[in-house]
Scaffold this active site. Structure first.
Site, PDB file in Angstrom:
ATOM      1  N   GLY A   1       0.832  -1.476  -0.099  1.00  0.00           N
ATOM      2  CA  GLY A   1      -0.454   0.101   0.074  1.00  0.00           C
ATOM      3  C   GLY A   1       0.802   1.717  -0.344  1.00  0.00           C
ATOM      4  N   ALA A   2       0.070   2.410  -0.192  1.00  0.00           N
ATOM      5  CA  ALA A   2       0.504   3.526   0.447  1.00  0.00           C
ATOM      6  C   ALA A   2       1.740   3.391   1.173  1.00  0.00           C
ATOM      7  CB  ALA A   2      -0.370   4.403   0.160  1.00  0.00           C
TER       8      ALA A   2
ATOM      9  N   ASP B   1     -11.034   6.905   4.705  1.00  0.00           N
ATOM     10  CA  ASP B   1      -9.958   6.469   4.018  1.00  0.00           C
ATOM     11  C   ASP B   1     -11.461   5.318   3.116  1.00  0.00           C
ATOM     12  OD1 ASP B   1      -8.752   6.329   1.545  1.00  0.00           O
ATOM     13  OD2 ASP B   1      -7.753   4.698   2.831  1.00  0.00           O
TER      14      ASP B   1
END
Length: 405
Positions: A23-24, A147
């Site tokens: 992921g980020a 999110d």
């Protein structure tokens, strides 16, 4: 930030089974304790973040510690639809924490396994109800999630959902009772009759398999970036520009300041995607997407239903008119779409729509056969070309400032 008090785990005790995802913020591994669980009967997910990644443009160390602090709160005040912190470890280069493993993968993967790549109304009702409960618990702790998207909704071994990835969340002071009364309108306390709503009836997509990709392109994720410094009396608001493009609320795009209602907007986007297989405002580029979020109403197929009415109320562009703004989850639970649902018995449902089997674990990542060393893995990553040099990135983060968290 408070010191993490959860049990410390040791890197040398862990054996990697596979990589679950990147992921980020970091990389998630499926691991087990080679000493206490040599046969890997009780694997768990380990999220590992490199504290000083040369290619990282964001304050990953701070965000990692923030996510652990949120998980600790959820461990102290547990909820069946939210994860707990099983343990953590930290070295000079890495920081990592362990959470329960969800073998069913995420809601996006599950949707693509369905006929026509969409969920039935009954299945949508089940998953939405559990997500509403998860958000309700977060909000009760003063945490706005920011999110919500299918990739962040995982399926537990029991078939129930759990939310994940809290690095973009933050705490906000709740609105006072006085401010709620002053800002509320009479129509917000009751659900509008379906016959009073006028919705455009256009065909927004076709369900023919030849026109549907197996997986949607990941939407760009926006890191927290402080906008103009505004003052609000109606509860605390954040001025950060943060979220995932297709799920961002209009007030975030405008930079007006936002609070808990942004999660209810994202819930509406998620609901629309579960019903139609696409998000309602996605454009050809970021500018067009944001323009549609600000100006375009959601489009529906066929006649109006309780589900589309729920989506319409959640996708109200003015946050003070949005379902959930005044009384939070209570308003959403009272919507006709959930009529007759026994909320307190959700966890007792023995047959959720999908229960993962042991074979489903193969869908959650690439099997590395246990032949990977976590420390060496990140060393090799540093030797690779920077992803910033690539013209195409799945998880690009546009903004680098984290001055307001």
């Amino acid at each position: 930030m408070a010191t993490v008090s959860s049990p410390e785990i040791h890197l040398h005790d862990l054996r990697v089974i596979k990589i679950l995802g990147n992921g980020a913020l970091g990389t998630v591994f499926l691991v087990h304790n080679r000493h206490s669980d040599p046969s890997a009967h009780f694997p768990f997910a380990l999220k590992v973040v490199e504290k000083a990644c040369p290619n990282a443009k964001t304050d990953v160390d701070r965000r990692a510690r923030w996510e652990m602090s949120v998980l600790e709160k959820l461990t102290d005040k547990p909820d069946p639809f939210l994860p707990s912190l099983l343990g953590y470890f930290e070295t000079e280069e890495l920081i990592a924490w362990a959470i329960p493993f969800c073998p069913g993968g995420d809601l996006n993967v599950l949707r693509h396994r369905q006929i026509d790549r969409v969920f039935s109304v009954t299945v949508i009702r089940f998953y939405l109800a559990e997500i509403v409960c998860a958000l309700e618990h977060l909000h009760s702790l003063g945490i706005v999630y920011r999110d919500l998207k299918p990739e962040n909704i995982l399926i537990q071994s029991s078939g129930h959902v759990t939310l994940t990835d809290f690095d973009l969340s933050r705490t906000l002071a709740p609105k006072s009772l006085k401010s709620l009364i002053l800002s509320s309108e009479p129509e917000m306390f009751t659900n509008k009759p379906l016959r009073n709503r006028k919705l455009t009836r256009v065909l927004t997509f076709t369900r023919e398999k030849k026109n549907i990709k197996l997986k949607k392109t990941k939407s760009a994720r926006v890191s927290p970036m402080t906008r103009r410094n505004l003052s609000f009396s109606n509860g605390e608001r954040s001025n950060s520009f943060v979220g995932t493009e297709e799920y961002m609320a209009p007030e975030v795009v405008r930079g007006d300041g936002h609070e808990f209602a942004v999660d209810w907007w994202s819930l509406g986007i998620l609901c629309y995607e579960m019903l139609y297989g696409t998000t309602p405002f996605r454009g050809k580029n970021r500018k067009e997407t944001f323009g549609r979020i600000l100006m375009m109403p959601p489009k529906f197929n066929g006649k109006l239903t309780p589900l589309t009415d729920l989506i319409t109320n959640l996708l109200e562009k003015e946050p003070t008119r949005r379902l959930g703004y005044t009384s939070g989850a209570c308003e959403i639970k009272d919507h006709p779409f959930f009529g007759g649902l026994k909320w307190d018995l959700l966890t007792e449902m023995l047959r959720p729509p999908f229960i993962p089997s042991r074979d489903d674990v193969e869908l959650t990542g690439n099997d590395w056969g246990g032949g990977i060393n976590i420390t060496e893995y990140f060393k090799k990553l540093r030797e690779l070309p920077s992803p910033l040099d690539s013209p195409s990135r799945d998880d690009c983060e546009y903004n680098v400032s984290l001055t307001e968290f």
